[in-house]
Design a protein around this motif. Structure first.
Motif, short mmCIF file in Angstrom:
data_model
loop_
_atom_site.label_atom_id
_atom_site.label_comp_id
_atom_site.label_asym_id
_atom_site.label_seq_id
_atom_site.Cartn_x
_atom_site.Cartn_y
_atom_site.Cartn_z
N ASP A 1 -3.38 13.47 -20.36
CA ASP A 1 -3.00 12.09 -20.69
C ASP A 1 -1.56 11.86 -20.25
OD1 ASP A 1 -2.50 9.61 -21.72
OD2 ASP A 1 -2.88 10.14 -23.82
N ARG A 2 -1.39 11.14 -19.15
CA ARG A 2 -0.06 10.91 -18.61
C ARG A 2 0.73 9.87 -19.40
NH1 ARG A 2 0.59 12.16 -12.80
NH2 ARG A 2 -1.18 13.42 -12.11
N THR A 3 0.07 9.16 -20.28
CA THR A 3 0.75 8.09 -21.02
C THR A 3 1.37 8.58 -22.32
OG1 THR A 3 -1.25 7.42 -22.23
CG2 THR A 3 -0.87 6.41 -20.06
N GLY B 1 4.75 12.38 -18.16
CA GLY B 1 3.86 11.53 -17.39
C GLY B 1 4.45 11.02 -16.09
N GLU B 2 5.76 11.17 -15.91
CA GLU B 2 6.41 10.70 -14.69
C GLU B 2 6.56 11.79 -13.63
OE1 GLU B 2 10.10 8.81 -15.61
OE2 GLU B 2 9.21 7.41 -17.06
#
Length: 257
Positions: free
Chosen positions: A88-90, A139-140
């Motif tokens: 989950d990148r968020t 996530g970045e």
């Protein structure tokens, strides 16, 4: 050597799957101390399902999962590096916090990380080339940076068994070589199971190979031939250029009985 004292994980006549559909059938598999096993097979053949069973995330429909890993306050049991596309990148978490989360099973819910744990996280991030990203949101990161961070997380608790699911996905060429050399070094202190489509790459590093395609065929060598793959009903074609084998996955349609 597979003595009873060396066995860490054992699957005995295991069936597993989802929604009544069998993905793994009659699987017998042992992971022993200092094993370095490459798991290969076609998409949908059951590689990830095998990993879930070993991790205890999926219950067997038949057979037994026997965990012989020793419990220790200082060492973890299983380290796991998942596929990036399952991340989950968020979720708002920094790189350093991701690495430190590998200690979660060794601390209480409201306990702070110790100085030694923080120092180990800093050391691993430096070693993997992500120390300058410590405060950056996870996530970045690029795919390669994520893999470096997740490898730190998976080994920070000094596990007895390390499982990696397609670790070379989205990894830059430079780190791919570094990754496998690091795994070779880690194998001196822990067993490793690596799931990969790249037979050519992993065969240079693993000690043995397991082909998973509904059933599991264990090959007690890191050298595997195309005829053996056919015998195992594992539709992977080997193409050799010089001394380095490469792989091409055939179109595969497999019906589970």
């Amino acid at each position: 050597m597979q003595t009873s004292e060396n066995i860490l994980i054992e699957l005995v006549d295991v069936d597993a799957g989802y929604n009544g559909k069998a993905v793994l059938t009659s699987v017998n598999f042992k992971i022993c101390k200092h094993d370095f096993i490459g798991v290969i097979g076609p998409n949908g053949g059951g590689k990830t399902t095998l990993v879930k069973v070993i991790l205890g995330l999926l219950k067997t429909k038949k057979g037994k999962l026997l965990n012989h890993l020793q419990t220790s306050e200082n060492d973890g049991q299983i380290g796991y590096l998942p596929q990036i596309n399952n991340i989950d990148r968020t979720f708002p978490i920094s790189v350093k916090d991701v690495v430190l989360s590998g200690f979660m099973k060794q601390r209480g819910m409201f306990q702070r990380f110790s100085r030694l744990q923080t120092e180990k996280a800093n050391s691993l991030m430096e070693e993997m080339g992500v120390s300058h990203l410590a405060k950056k949101p996870f996530g970045e990161l690029s795919g390669g940076q994520m893999q470096r961070t997740l490898l730190c997380r998976s080994i920070i608790s000094s596990p007895q068994l390390l499982i990696l699911d397609e670790p070379n996905t989205f990894v830059d060429n430079k780190f791919e070589g570094e990754l496998y050399e690091k795994l070779r070094e880690l194998n001196k202190t822990m067993a490793i199971v690596i799931v990969s489509h790249d037979v050519g790459m992993i065969s240079s590093y693993v000690k043995t190979i397991a082909c998973v395609n509904n059933k599991l065929h264990y090959h007690k060598s890191n050298i595997i031939t195309e005829s053996q793959l056919k015998d195992y009903n594992c539709p992977i074609q080997l193409i050799t250029h010089g001394h380095i084998p490469h792989t091409v996955l055939d179109i595969h349609e497999h019906k589970h009985d």
